[in-house]
Design a protein around this motif. Structure first.
Motif, PDB file in Angstrom:
ATOM      1  N   GLU A  55     -19.918   1.082   6.170  1.00 34.42           N
ATOM      2  CA  GLU A  55     -19.514   2.423   6.595  1.00 34.42           C
ATOM      3  C   GLU A  55     -18.394   3.027   5.750  1.00 34.42           C
ATOM      4  OE1 GLU A  55     -17.611   4.121  10.624  1.00 34.42           O
ATOM      5  OE2 GLU A  55     -19.468   2.995  10.919  1.00 34.42           O
ATOM      6  N   PRO A  56     -17.302   2.296   5.483  1.00 34.41           N
ATOM      7  CA  PRO A  56     -16.241   2.897   4.651  1.00 34.41           C
ATOM      8  C   PRO A  56     -16.724   3.233   3.244  1.00 34.41           C
ATOM      9  CG  PRO A  56     -15.457   0.917   5.776  1.00 34.41           C
ATOM     10  CD  PRO A  56     -16.932   0.954   5.944  1.00 34.41           C
ATOM     11  N   LEU A  57     -17.568   2.376   2.687  1.00 33.08           N
ATOM     12  CA  LEU A  57     -18.089   2.617   1.342  1.00 33.08           C
ATOM     13  C   LEU A  57     -18.977   3.855   1.321  1.00 33.08           C
ATOM     14  CD1 LEU A  57     -18.476   1.785  -1.605  1.00 33.08           C
ATOM     15  CD2 LEU A  57     -20.327   0.259  -0.857  1.00 33.08           C
ATOM     16  N   LEU A  58     -19.847   3.990   2.309  1.00 33.31           N
ATOM     17  CA  LEU A  58     -20.743   5.144   2.353  1.00 33.31           C
ATOM     18  C   LEU A  58     -19.962   6.443   2.518  1.00 33.31           C
ATOM     19  CD1 LEU A  58     -23.591   3.649   4.560  1.00 33.31           C
ATOM     20  CD2 LEU A  58     -23.660   4.107   2.098  1.00 33.31           C
ATOM     21  N   LYS A  59     -18.890   6.386   3.310  1.00 31.42           N
ATOM     22  CA  LYS A  59     -18.034   7.567   3.462  1.00 31.42           C
ATOM     23  C   LYS A  59     -17.390   7.923   2.126  1.00 31.42           C
ATOM     24  CE  LYS A  59     -13.971   9.252   5.972  1.00 31.42           C
ATOM     25  NZ  LYS A  59     -12.873   8.886   6.915  1.00 31.42           N
ATOM     26  N   PHE A  60     -16.915   6.922   1.406  1.00 31.16           N
ATOM     27  CA  PHE A  60     -16.304   7.119   0.086  1.00 31.16           C
ATOM     28  C   PHE A  60     -17.304   7.752  -0.881  1.00 31.16           C
ATOM     29  CE2 PHE A  60     -15.667   4.975  -4.135  1.00 31.16           C
ATOM     30  CZ  PHE A  60     -14.514   5.641  -4.514  1.00 31.16           C
ATOM     31  N   ILE A  61     -18.532   7.245  -0.867  1.00 31.44           N
ATOM     32  CA  ILE A  61     -19.578   7.772  -1.752  1.00 31.44           C
ATOM     33  C   ILE A  61     -19.885   9.228  -1.405  1.00 31.44           C
ATOM     34  CG2 ILE A  61     -22.021   7.580  -2.361  1.00 31.44           C
ATOM     35  CD1 ILE A  61     -21.688   4.514  -2.019  1.00 31.44           C
ATOM     36  N   ASN A  62     -19.979   9.521  -0.146  1.00 32.29           N
ATOM     37  CA  ASN A  62     -20.270  10.900   0.281  1.00 32.29           C
ATOM     38  C   ASN A  62     -19.161  11.861  -0.133  1.00 32.29           C
ATOM     39  OD1 ASN A  62     -22.757  10.310   1.428  1.00 32.29           O
ATOM     40  ND2 ASN A  62     -21.888   9.848   3.444  1.00 32.29           N
ATOM     41  N   GLY A 119     -16.174  -6.458   3.010  1.00 34.93           N
ATOM     42  CA  GLY A 119     -16.284  -7.794   3.587  1.00 34.93           C
ATOM     43  C   GLY A 119     -17.024  -8.771   2.693  1.00 34.93           C
ATOM     44  N   ASN A 120     -17.241  -9.966   3.224  1.00 34.11           N
ATOM     45  CA  ASN A 120     -17.864 -11.048   2.468  1.00 34.11           C
ATOM     46  C   ASN A 120     -19.252 -10.699   1.966  1.00 34.11           C
ATOM     47  OD1 ASN A 120     -15.987 -13.064   2.148  1.00 34.11           O
ATOM     48  ND2 ASN A 120     -16.401 -13.993   4.148  1.00 34.11           N
ATOM     49  N   LYS A 167       6.791   7.383   0.231  1.00 35.71           N
ATOM     50  CA  LYS A 167       6.689   8.211   1.441  1.00 35.71           C
ATOM     51  C   LYS A 167       5.303   8.830   1.603  1.00 35.71           C
ATOM     52  CE  LYS A 167       8.795  12.340  -0.717  1.00 35.71           C
ATOM     53  NZ  LYS A 167       7.593  13.195  -0.730  1.00 35.71           N
ATOM     54  N   ASP A 168       4.581   9.057   0.507  1.00 39.02           N
ATOM     55  CA  ASP A 168       3.270   9.703   0.592  1.00 39.02           C
ATOM     56  C   ASP A 168       2.136   8.725   0.866  1.00 39.02           C
ATOM     57  OD1 ASP A 168       4.430  12.150   0.075  1.00 39.02           O
ATOM     58  OD2 ASP A 168       4.168  11.986  -2.095  1.00 39.02           O
ATOM     59  N   ILE A 169       2.438   7.435   0.882  1.00 43.07           N
ATOM     60  CA  ILE A 169       1.404   6.439   1.169  1.00 43.07           C
ATOM     61  C   ILE A 169       1.251   6.307   2.677  1.00 43.07           C
ATOM     62  CG2 ILE A 169       0.883   3.969   1.132  1.00 43.07           C
ATOM     63  CD1 ILE A 169       1.846   3.820  -1.672  1.00 43.07           C
ATOM     64  N   ASN A 170       0.022   6.430   3.134  1.00 48.78           N
ATOM     65  CA  ASN A 170      -0.265   6.320   4.560  1.00 48.78           C
ATOM     66  C   ASN A 170      -0.974   4.993   4.819  1.00 48.78           C
ATOM     67  OD1 ASN A 170      -0.568   6.988   7.287  1.00 48.78           O
ATOM     68  ND2 ASN A 170      -2.569   7.943   6.912  1.00 48.78           N
ATOM     69  N   ILE A 171      -0.287   4.047   5.464  1.00 43.16           N
ATOM     70  CA  ILE A 171      -0.870   2.756   5.813  1.00 43.16           C
ATOM     71  C   ILE A 171      -1.108   2.742   7.316  1.00 43.16           C
ATOM     72  CG2 ILE A 171      -0.567   0.255   5.822  1.00 43.16           C
ATOM     73  CD1 ILE A 171      -0.835   1.412   3.024  1.00 43.16           C
ATOM     74  N   THR A 172      -2.370   2.590   7.702  1.00 42.06           N
ATOM     75  CA  THR A 172      -2.759   2.671   9.103  1.00 42.06           C
ATOM     76  C   THR A 172      -3.333   1.344   9.576  1.00 42.06           C
ATOM     77  OG1 THR A 172      -3.293   5.004   8.747  1.00 42.06           O
ATOM     78  CG2 THR A 172      -4.114   3.996  10.771  1.00 42.06           C
ATOM     79  N   GLU A 173      -3.041   0.979  10.784  1.00 39.22           N
ATOM     80  CA  GLU A 173      -3.533  -0.271  11.363  1.00 39.22           C
ATOM     81  C   GLU A 173      -5.058  -0.305  11.346  1.00 39.22           C
ATOM     82  OE1 GLU A 173      -2.949  -3.929  12.718  1.00 39.22           O
ATOM     83  OE2 GLU A 173      -1.215  -2.639  13.071  1.00 39.22           O
ATOM     84  N   GLY A 174      -5.609  -1.404  10.803  1.00 38.93           N
ATOM     85  CA  GLY A 174      -7.038  -1.663  10.916  1.00 38.93           C
ATOM     86  C   GLY A 174      -7.942  -0.882   9.998  1.00 38.93           C
ATOM     87  N   THR A 175      -7.397  -0.220   8.959  1.00 38.83           N
ATOM     88  CA  THR A 175      -8.240   0.566   8.043  1.00 38.83           C
ATOM     89  C   THR A 175      -7.950   0.163   6.601  1.00 38.83           C
ATOM     90  OG1 THR A 175      -6.584   2.329   8.011  1.00 38.83           O
ATOM     91  CG2 THR A 175      -8.368   2.528   9.626  1.00 38.83           C
ATOM     92  N   HIS A 176      -8.281  -1.062   6.264  1.00 45.33           N
ATOM     93  CA  HIS A 176      -7.890  -1.574   4.943  1.00 45.33           C
ATOM     94  C   HIS A 176      -8.514  -0.777   3.801  1.00 45.33           C
ATOM     95  CE1 HIS A 176      -6.652  -4.219   1.775  1.00 45.33           C
ATOM     96  NE2 HIS A 176      -7.910  -4.429   1.421  1.00 45.33           N
ATOM     97  N   PHE A 177      -9.796  -0.460   3.885  1.00 46.92           N
ATOM     98  CA  PHE A 177     -10.455   0.268   2.805  1.00 46.92           C
ATOM     99  C   PHE A 177      -9.752   1.601   2.560  1.00 46.92           C
ATOM    100  CE2 PHE A 177     -13.620   2.903   0.785  1.00 46.92           C
ATOM    101  CZ  PHE A 177     -14.322   2.037  -0.046  1.00 46.92           C
ATOM    102  N   GLU A 178      -9.463   2.317   3.635  1.00 47.04           N
ATOM    103  CA  GLU A 178      -8.782   3.606   3.509  1.00 47.04           C
ATOM    104  C   GLU A 178      -7.348   3.432   3.017  1.00 47.04           C
ATOM    105  OE1 GLU A 178     -10.559   2.575   6.002  1.00 47.04           O
ATOM    106  OE2 GLU A 178     -12.145   4.045   6.361  1.00 47.04           O
ATOM    107  N   ASN A 179      -6.685   2.354   3.448  1.00 43.20           N
ATOM    108  CA  ASN A 179      -5.336   2.078   2.955  1.00 43.20           C
ATOM    109  C   ASN A 179      -5.337   1.887   1.446  1.00 43.20           C
ATOM    110  OD1 ASN A 179      -4.260   2.188   5.525  1.00 43.20           O
ATOM    111  ND2 ASN A 179      -4.315  -0.026   5.851  1.00 43.20           N
ATOM    112  N   CYS A 180      -6.346   1.172   0.974  1.00 41.31           N
ATOM    113  CA  CYS A 180      -6.444   0.935  -0.473  1.00 41.31           C
ATOM    114  C   CYS A 180      -6.599   2.238  -1.243  1.00 41.31           C
ATOM    115  CB  CYS A 180      -7.634   0.020  -0.773  1.00 41.31           C
ATOM    116  SG  CYS A 180      -7.318  -1.715  -0.456  1.00 41.31           S
TER     117      CYS A 180
END
Length: 736
Positions: free
Chosen positions: A161-168, A371-372, A484-497
């Protein structure tokens, strides 16, 4: 060395192999035959610069460690590498999850464990956070690490899901979308290239922002040839690497299958993608071309006239996110020939193939953050190319990502707990002694005329030194502002990256409109490295390299000068190698050499090229033209370090009695050369050695030792090597 781009979620492919120190942190050595052996093998991991161990304990253990790596049955005059490092692999077998294990990587392992400990510390309670009290930079780094460790459970649930969102968000991927071409009546590859520049500094067009070579107070745009998915162009072009190419195609196919592309289509599209990239690789120039290709400086108007098939104003404006004027300066190297080749390639390439390739490169860049299921084909590919037996454990991937993407935050944590300030001061003292020695060595050079010697001396004296870390990272407030502009959110590693990657890219890109910062740190201090920045005429010594076995305050100076002193001497010589010599004392391009001096320089350079050519014929593991700059720095660096050490002995005669180890049958000069050699002990898998030769700027460790010592008479004197022995040839090469 070139500067590091802090793209926090860059693909950590073992195949990249761009720098064994920077991209591949390693675990402790595996256990060996006996408990004593195990103790020696892991000794380097057991103490720190600020350890409470006594001086005698440190020195005794270090001498035992050095002896354990030696093979004293080897004649040092014939093969000093085997003499110094003959038992290295016995005590430090290559871990199954790595392709190489060296002294500096052992040091990196120690650092990796410390960072793991620091990043695992508690994070401030969420309830204490609000708009007036945002999360601190250090807590962002810890949360980034925590989310990375937890990504497996999270991503198993959401799969692709995160990858497909990124591609879109990039506009889609034709291979996944049957309606792609109904929505994209006209495919604009330039716009897609501009919008994906954050992926490894650009697809099809390499883009960076660097110091303006003609106006030293400004930055300018640097255009260059593209990077490649497998980095090494020879992987695409040489028959001997056909196995790697097929492994790469199969890798692409497996990723497409994971995205529910049917088997036949996945096979066909993966073949098209790789076939195009073969042609693209052929359009690029090899690494050694940087030795002969000049830089060209144009403005956007001139660039548009020279390469009118690309709308450069539109492209650069899209990259920068701001209007770029036609008189904006642009720097090009290699790009002149490459852009011509690219034009002819794109004219005969279908849009479908081009779009599929460009999105594949974006997918490749972020794949490690899934993931793996998605990492499995990547690991299989790495195993084929590098011989790596097992995948890198997730915690090491996570530490590396955080340290690469938020390196100043991790460095701030590291220096507070582990860094010994005395090492910073001692480093500066040693470098200053090396600079003085360089001045003295100039007087010995009969091939260099007085005018060129005079300017070389001025440049050496003007060379600035930054050691340890930038002062601002001791300030939590400064780090908070930086991130300060980096947004790190719980449980969203792909988006954090993606947040970290894009932040660092914007930070680099936006320098264009700011004054040049001559005090910038190109790398965080928690990267094991030192470098010479020729556009600033500055040496940067990172805190994490000032650790055992490179340096310790309790070591004999024979060891500190042999290892750390040689590294620093090496960086000084980079200011006067075949590249550094083209820049003045302010870091601006300037031909400050007389024609006669330049002619002699070229003649001396040929001696090294021929000599290292002969060395490379033994196993075909490197190209002397590609490693020339580093070979010159190694040869000059060992001379500077030895002479500076000799001067130290003359000034500190009362301390010389402590310069050797009582349990070793070597005097202080012999220990100097042993310390130098053992910083280059290494074991490398055969597959990786072949893979690295077409882009690696350094000769293999063995030849770095042999090449530097066979040209240095002081080594032959120390070990009483007869004339005509392998490391005391009658004809030697010397430049500096």
């Amino acid at each position: 060395m070139s500067s590091l781009k802090c793209s926090g979620c860059e693909l950590i492919l073992a195949v990249s192999l761009l720098s064994s120190v920077l991209s591949s942190p390693l675990p402790p050595a595996q256990s060996v035959d006996t408990e004593v052996d195990k103790d020696l093998s892991n000794f380097i991991l057991s103490y720190d610069l600020n350890s409470n161990a006594s001086r005698n304990a440190i020195r005794t253990k270090q001498s035992e460690l050095m002896q354990s790596f030696m093979n004293t049955s080897v004649d040092p005059c014939e093969n000093f590498y085997d003499y110094a490092c003959g038992n290295w692999e016995k005590y430090n077998p290559i871990p199954k999850d790595k392709w190489k294990y060296s002294t500096t990587q052992l040091l990196q392992s120690n650092l990796q464990l410390k960072l793991k400990e620091l990043l695992s510390e508690p994070i401030d309670d969420e309830n204490k956070l609000d708009n007036d009290h945002p999360r601190s930079a250090m807590d962002k780094a810890k949360l980034y690490y925590k989310n990375c460790l937890n990504q497996e459970a999270k991503i198993t649930e959401v799969k692709a899901e995160p990858l497909l969102k990124f591609i879109n968000e990039l506009g889609g991927w034709p291979v996944l979308d049957k309606n792609y071409w109904q929505r994209h009546k006209k495919f604009d590859w330039e716009e897609l290239a501009a919008n994906t520049t954050f992926v490894g500094n650009g697809i099809l067009i390499g883009f960076d922002v660097v110091k303006n070579p003609t106006i030293s107070t400004e930055y300018t745009i640097f255009l260059k040839q593209t990077t490649l998915g497998m980095v090494n162009r020879d992987n695409y072009l040489k028959e001997e690497n056909s196995k790697n190419l097929e492994a790469y195609r199969l890798f692409v196919e497996k990723v497409l299958r994971l995205l529910n592309v049917d088997e036949e289509r996945a096979h066909n599209v993966s073949t098209e993608i790789v076939n195009f990239e073969v042609l693209l690789a052929n359009a690029t120039l090899p690494l050694e071309a940087t030795k002969t290709e000049h830089y060209y400086q144009l403005n956007v108007t001139q660039l548009s006239k020279a390469f009118g098939y690309i709308d450069w104003k539109k492209y650069i404006t899209n990259v920068q996110g701001a209007d770029v004027k036609m008189n904006q300066t642009v720097l090009i190297q290699l790009g002149v020939k490459y852009f011509e080749n690219l034009y002819h390639l794109l004219r005969k390439t279908r849009n479908d193939t081009l779009a599929n390739y460009m999105i594949w490169r974006c997918v490749l860049y972020v794949l490690i953050n899934l993931g793996n299921d998605f990492r499995a084909p990547l690991n299989e590919f790495a195993k084929t190319v590098t011989g790596q037996v097992e995948p890198t454990p997730l915690w090491k991937i996570c530490v590396n990502q955080v340290n690469t993407g938020m390196g100043m935050a991790t460095s701030g944590m590291f220096i507070r707990k582990y860094f010994d300030e005395t090492s910073k001061n001692e480093t500066i003292k040693i470098i200053n002694s090396l600079k003085e020695t360089f001045d003295e060595n100039l007087l010995e050079l009969d091939w260099l005329d007085a005018d060129t010697k005079s300017y070389a001396s001025k440049k050496a004296n003007a060379m600035r030194v930054a050691a340890g870390y930038p002062d601002y990272i001791r300030s939590e407030e400064s780090l908070n502002i930086l991130y300060k502009d980096i947004n790190i959110t719980e449980g969203t590693h792909f988006e954090n990256c993606l947040s970290v990657t894009k932040h660092n890219w914007r930070k680099s890109r936006d320098r264009l409109f700011k004054p040049y910062d001559k005090n910038q740190w190109q790398m965080p201090p928690t990267i094991v490295n030192a470098l010479y920045d020729f556009v600033a005429n500055r040496i940067l010594v990172l805190a994490s390299i000032l650790q055992p076995p490179i340096y310790h305050q309790y070591y004999p100076q024979s060891l500190n000068y042999g290892a750390m002193g040689m590294f620093m001497g090496h960086e000084i010589i980079h200011g006067f190698d075949d590249i550094g010599r083209q820049f003045d004392l302010e870091g601006n391009p300037l031909d400050w050499w007389t024609p006669k001096a330049m002619s002699h320089f070229d003649e001396k350079k040929k001696c090294f090229l021929n000599q290292y050519d002969d060395l490379s014929k033994q196993d075909q593991s490197f190209k002397s033209i590609a490693t020339l700059s580093e070979n010159l720095a190694d040869n000059g660096g060992i001379r500077l370090a030895y002479k500076a050490y000799s001067k130290w002995k003359q000034s500190n005669g009362h301390l010389v009695k402590d310069e050797a180890f009582s349990n070793m049958k070597l005097n202080e000069d012999q220990l100097f050369f042993l310390s130098f050699a053992q910083t280059f002990c290494a074991a490398t898998r055969p597959e990786a050695l072949i893979e690295s030769k077409s882009y690696e700027a350094h000769s293999p460790e063995k030849y770095r030792i042999l090449g530097a010592l066979m040209n240095f008479d002081k080594f032959s004197e120390a070990f009483e090597c007869p004339i005509g022995s392998r490391l005391n040839p009658s004809e030697k090469c010397r430049l500096w």
